[in-house]
Enzyme design. Structure first.
Site, PDB file in Angstrom:
ATOM      1  N   HIS A 206       0.794  -1.237   0.000  1.00 52.00           N
ATOM      2  CA  HIS A 206       0.000   0.000   0.000  1.00 52.00           C
ATOM      3  C   HIS A 206       0.825   1.285   0.000  1.00 52.00           C
ATOM      4  O   HIS A 206       0.270   2.366  -0.093  1.00 52.00           O
ATOM      5  CB  HIS A 206      -0.967   0.032   1.187  1.00 52.00           C
ATOM      6  CG  HIS A 206      -0.275   0.306   2.498  1.00 52.00           C
ATOM      7  ND1 HIS A 206       0.317  -0.681   3.228  1.00 52.00           N
ATOM      8  CD2 HIS A 206      -0.075   1.452   3.174  1.00 52.00           C
ATOM      9  CE1 HIS A 206       0.848  -0.152   4.311  1.00 52.00           C
ATOM     10  NE2 HIS A 206       0.639   1.144   4.312  1.00 52.00           N
TER      11      HIS A 206
HETATM   12  C1  UD1 Z   1      -2.201   5.831   5.308  1.00 48.76           C
HETATM   13  C2  UD1 Z   1      -0.924   6.411   5.887  1.00 48.76           C
HETATM   14  C3  UD1 Z   1       0.173   5.355   5.862  1.00 48.76           C
HETATM   15  C4  UD1 Z   1      -0.281   4.072   6.523  1.00 48.76           C
HETATM   16  C5  UD1 Z   1      -1.591   3.608   5.923  1.00 48.76           C
HETATM   17  C6  UD1 Z   1      -2.099   2.420   6.671  1.00 48.76           C
HETATM   18  C7  UD1 Z   1      -0.570   8.822   5.552  1.00 48.76           C
HETATM   19  C8  UD1 Z   1       0.155   9.843   4.778  1.00 48.76           C
HETATM   20  N1  UD1 Z   1      -0.449   7.558   5.125  1.00 48.76           N
HETATM   21  O1  UD1 Z   1      -1.965   5.569   3.936  1.00 48.76           O
HETATM   22  O2  UD1 Z   1       1.308   5.847   6.546  1.00 48.76           O
HETATM   23  O3  UD1 Z   1       0.708   3.105   6.370  1.00 48.76           O
HETATM   24  O4  UD1 Z   1      -2.563   4.661   5.999  1.00 48.76           O
HETATM   25  O5  UD1 Z   1      -3.021   1.678   5.951  1.00 48.76           O
HETATM   26  O6  UD1 Z   1      -1.214   9.131   6.527  1.00 48.76           O
HETATM   27  N2  UD1 Z   1      -9.292   4.843   1.093  1.00 48.76           N
HETATM   28  C9  UD1 Z   1     -10.529   4.262   0.926  1.00 48.76           C
HETATM   29  N3  UD1 Z   1     -11.136   3.763   2.049  1.00 48.76           N
HETATM   30  C10 UD1 Z   1     -10.586   3.834   3.284  1.00 48.76           C
HETATM   31  C11 UD1 Z   1      -9.331   4.437   3.411  1.00 48.76           C
HETATM   32  C12 UD1 Z   1      -8.696   4.937   2.305  1.00 48.76           C
HETATM   33  O7  UD1 Z   1     -11.073   4.170  -0.179  1.00 48.76           O
HETATM   34  O8  UD1 Z   1     -11.194   3.373   4.265  1.00 48.76           O
HETATM   35  C13 UD1 Z   1      -8.633   5.421  -0.099  1.00 48.76           C
HETATM   36  C14 UD1 Z   1      -8.681   6.940  -0.019  1.00 48.76           C
HETATM   37  O9  UD1 Z   1      -9.819   7.412  -0.626  1.00 48.76           O
HETATM   38  C15 UD1 Z   1      -7.443   7.360  -0.731  1.00 48.76           C
HETATM   39  C16 UD1 Z   1      -6.495   6.188  -0.553  1.00 48.76           C
HETATM   40  O10 UD1 Z   1      -7.261   5.089  -0.095  1.00 48.76           O
HETATM   41  O11 UD1 Z   1      -7.695   7.522  -2.084  1.00 48.76           O
HETATM   42  C17 UD1 Z   1      -5.375   6.488   0.412  1.00 48.76           C
HETATM   43  O12 UD1 Z   1      -5.858   6.754   1.723  1.00 48.76           O
HETATM   44  P1  UD1 Z   1      -5.002   7.649   2.756  1.00 48.76           P
HETATM   45  O13 UD1 Z   1      -5.610   7.565   4.092  1.00 48.76           O
HETATM   46  O14 UD1 Z   1      -4.774   9.018   2.199  1.00 48.76           O
HETATM   47  O15 UD1 Z   1      -3.583   6.992   2.777  1.00 48.76           O
HETATM   48  P2  UD1 Z   1      -3.152   5.467   2.896  1.00 48.76           P
HETATM   49  O16 UD1 Z   1      -2.531   5.069   1.612  1.00 48.76           O
HETATM   50  O17 UD1 Z   1      -4.282   4.675   3.421  1.00 48.76           O
HETATM   51  N1  UDP Z   2      -4.082  -5.607   8.589  1.00 47.26           N
HETATM   52  C1  UDP Z   2      -5.376  -6.115   8.717  1.00 47.26           C
HETATM   53  N2  UDP Z   2      -6.044  -6.470   7.580  1.00 47.26           N
HETATM   54  C2  UDP Z   2      -5.506  -6.367   6.334  1.00 47.26           C
HETATM   55  C3  UDP Z   2      -4.177  -5.854   6.224  1.00 47.26           C
HETATM   56  C4  UDP Z   2      -3.507  -5.473   7.368  1.00 47.26           C
HETATM   57  O1  UDP Z   2      -5.895  -6.243   9.835  1.00 47.26           O
HETATM   58  O2  UDP Z   2      -6.177  -6.716   5.360  1.00 47.26           O
HETATM   59  C5  UDP Z   2      -3.360  -5.206   9.816  1.00 47.26           C
HETATM   60  C6  UDP Z   2      -2.036  -5.882  10.005  1.00 47.26           C
HETATM   61  O3  UDP Z   2      -2.198  -7.128  10.656  1.00 47.26           O
HETATM   62  C7  UDP Z   2      -1.291  -4.861  10.859  1.00 47.26           C
HETATM   63  C8  UDP Z   2      -1.827  -3.547  10.376  1.00 47.26           C
HETATM   64  O4  UDP Z   2      -3.051  -3.837   9.702  1.00 47.26           O
HETATM   65  O5  UDP Z   2      -1.611  -5.026  12.233  1.00 47.26           O
HETATM   66  C9  UDP Z   2      -0.870  -2.879   9.428  1.00 47.26           C
HETATM   67  O6  UDP Z   2      -1.487  -1.782   8.841  1.00 47.26           O
HETATM   68  P1  UDP Z   2      -1.086  -1.230   7.407  1.00 47.26           P
HETATM   69  O7  UDP Z   2      -0.331  -2.260   6.665  1.00 47.26           O
HETATM   70  O8  UDP Z   2      -2.319  -0.676   6.808  1.00 47.26           O
HETATM   71  O9  UDP Z   2      -0.179   0.036   7.769  1.00 47.26           O
HETATM   72  P2  UDP Z   2       1.340   0.250   8.249  1.00 47.26           P
HETATM   73  O10 UDP Z   2       1.611  -0.660   9.384  1.00 47.26           O
HETATM   74  O11 UDP Z   2       2.224   0.023   7.074  1.00 47.26           O
HETATM   75  O12 UDP Z   2       1.354   1.685   8.617  1.00 47.26           O
END
Ligand code: UD1
Ligand code: UDP
Length: 362
Positions: A206
């Site tokens: 991601h």
């Molecule tokens: C964010 C964090 C990242 C973290 C990740 C965990 C920042 C800059 N990034 O990245 O550090 O590792 O979360 O998962 O804060 N979206 C959906 N549904 C949701 C959530 C997101 O459709 O429930 C879509 C949003 O519309 C957007 C994209 O996913 O287009 C990215 O979401 P965003 O929260 O901006 O950043 P992440 O890539 O999720």
């Molecule tokens: N995770 C989850 N379901 C998924 C993918 C990840 O519950 O489908 C959990 C995973 O076990 C871990 C956390 O989400 O505890 C990690 O989050 P993510 O990879 O979104 O973000 P990061 O840790 O890189 O910030």
């Protein structure tokens, strides 16, 4: 004492589960939980509150997606409003997302002390939004809870006063210990997907650097597709990644060769991790969980903040330049074991955090 916790993204719900549970058992402490709404799909948010017994947020700011400036700016404005109303003694933030930065910055500007859980991590790559978020957050925090000795060293090198730094271990390990058995007892995911223990690879991707670059995303999918000819690859797809696979025209390669599923809840994820023969990821949390369950891991990045995992030999880095490199790295890591160690503490991080914040656990 009033502690106001700001969370917003999937890994923060998981981290707060350990600390919130203890805070609720502490005399004279009230936790106010603020969800920024950064993650909002039921399988990115609500499922964690339900499965991990996290109290419903007192505030859901409903911020949603946006560019970094717009998203963080909206959070800042809304969090400030809540802080002015609630007047907490501490603001507690986790990790390195835009929700972390907004929570810390809003509090610091109002002279409310900030405690940062997972302080001191560095990739030394300023192109990562997370690196900016965590560095700024550390420098405006009053209490820095470091998960590892290496994190403490990073903070010292940046001149953070020693009195603010506390090595407590990783709260994600606390959560893994607490919910590991429950996952085994309740999750049906292996049966549902028809998977035998040790017979598949689990993949999650991601990071912006991997999803936003079409070339890299294709390289990762091609590498995974290559390996999937021999071992099934289960891939819970983050919403960001699904959008990128579709917009970069890579979704077909993924659909044909991989077992694509929607993001799963924590208990299903733990089960998928524990029983995989290998994990391929760019997630911080998933890298660590691979180690907690002693599953070898390939991290599709040029660097990692969790350097201990590479040193111990459980994790290897692979910069996904092309499909061949990715497939080679995966094949080379299958069956590998690393050395033993406890780089992230012994599962008492939440307890130490609550005690340091001044709570007496009853
Ligand atoms: C964010 C964090 C990242 C973290 C990740 C965990 C920042 C800059 N990034 O990245 O550090 O590792 O979360 O998962 O804060 N979206 C959906 N549904 C949701 C959530 C997101 O459709 O429930 C879509 C949003 O519309 C957007 C994209 O996913 O287009 C990215 O979401 P965003 O929260 O901006 O950043 P992440 O890539 O999720
Ligand atoms: N995770 C989850 N379901 C998924 C993918 C990840 O519950 O489908 C959990 C995973 O076990 C871990 C956390 O989400 O505890 C990690 O989050 P993510 O990879 O979104 O973000 P990061 O840790 O890189 O910030």
């Amino acid at each position: 004492m009033k502690i106001l916790t700001v969370v917003g993204a999937r890994p923060q719900f998981i981290k707060t589960a350990a600390v919130s549970r203890l805070l609720r058992g502490v005399e004279d402490v009230r936790e106010v939980l603020v969800h920024t709404g950064q993650h909002y799909d039921p399988n990115m948010s609500e499922v964690f509150f339900r499965e991990l017994d996290i109290p419903q947020p007192d505030y859901n700011l409903g911020i949603g997606a946006g560019t970094h400036g717009a998203q963080t700016g909206r959070m800042l404005e809304h969090i400030e409003r809540v802080l002015l109303k609630e007047k907490p003694d501490w603001v507690l933030v986790y990790g390195d997302t835009n929700s972390t930065l907004a929570g810390a910055l809003a509090a610091a500007k109002l002279h409310i002390p900030v405690a940062h859980v997972e302080a001191g991590l560095r990739s030394f790559n300023r192109r990562m939004p997370e690196e900016i978020n965590r560095t700024v957050t550390d420098h405006i925090s009053d209490l820095l809870f470091a998960p590892s000795e290496n994190a403490v060293v990073n903070l010292r090198k940046e001149g953070i006063p020693e009195t603010r730094i506390h090595l407590v271990g990783d709260v994600m390990y606390d959560v893994a210990l607490y919910y590991g058995d429950k996952a085994e007892r309740t999750s049906q995911i292996l049966t549902r997907l028809g998977l035998a223990s040790g017979s598949y690879i689990l993949a999650t991707i991601h990071r912006a650097e991997n999803t936003d670059d079409p070339w890299r995303l294709r390289a990762i999918m091609e590498g995974l597709a290559h390996v999937a000819a021999d071992i099934p690859v289960v891939f819970p797809v983050h919403p960001r990644t699904r959008k990128a696979l579709e917009s970069h025209g890579v979704i077909e390669v993924a659909r044909i060769h991989l077992c694509l599923i929607d993001p799963v809840g924590y208990l299903d994820m733990v089960m998928l991790e524990k029983h995989a023969c290998l994990i391929v990821t760019d997630s911080g949390g998933v890298q660590k969980e691979a180690f907690f369950y002693r599953v070898p891991c390939v991290t599709l990045r040029a660097e990692t903040e969790w350097v201990e995992l590479v040193k111990l030999g459980w994790n290897t880095l692979c910069c996904p330049e092309n499909g061949k490199v990715v497939a080679q790295a995966i094949r080379a890591m299958i069956g590998r074991k690393g050395a033993e160690g406890t780089p992230y503490g012994v599962g008492t991080a939440a307890r130490q955090i609550v005690a340091r914040l001044g709570g007496k656990i009853v």
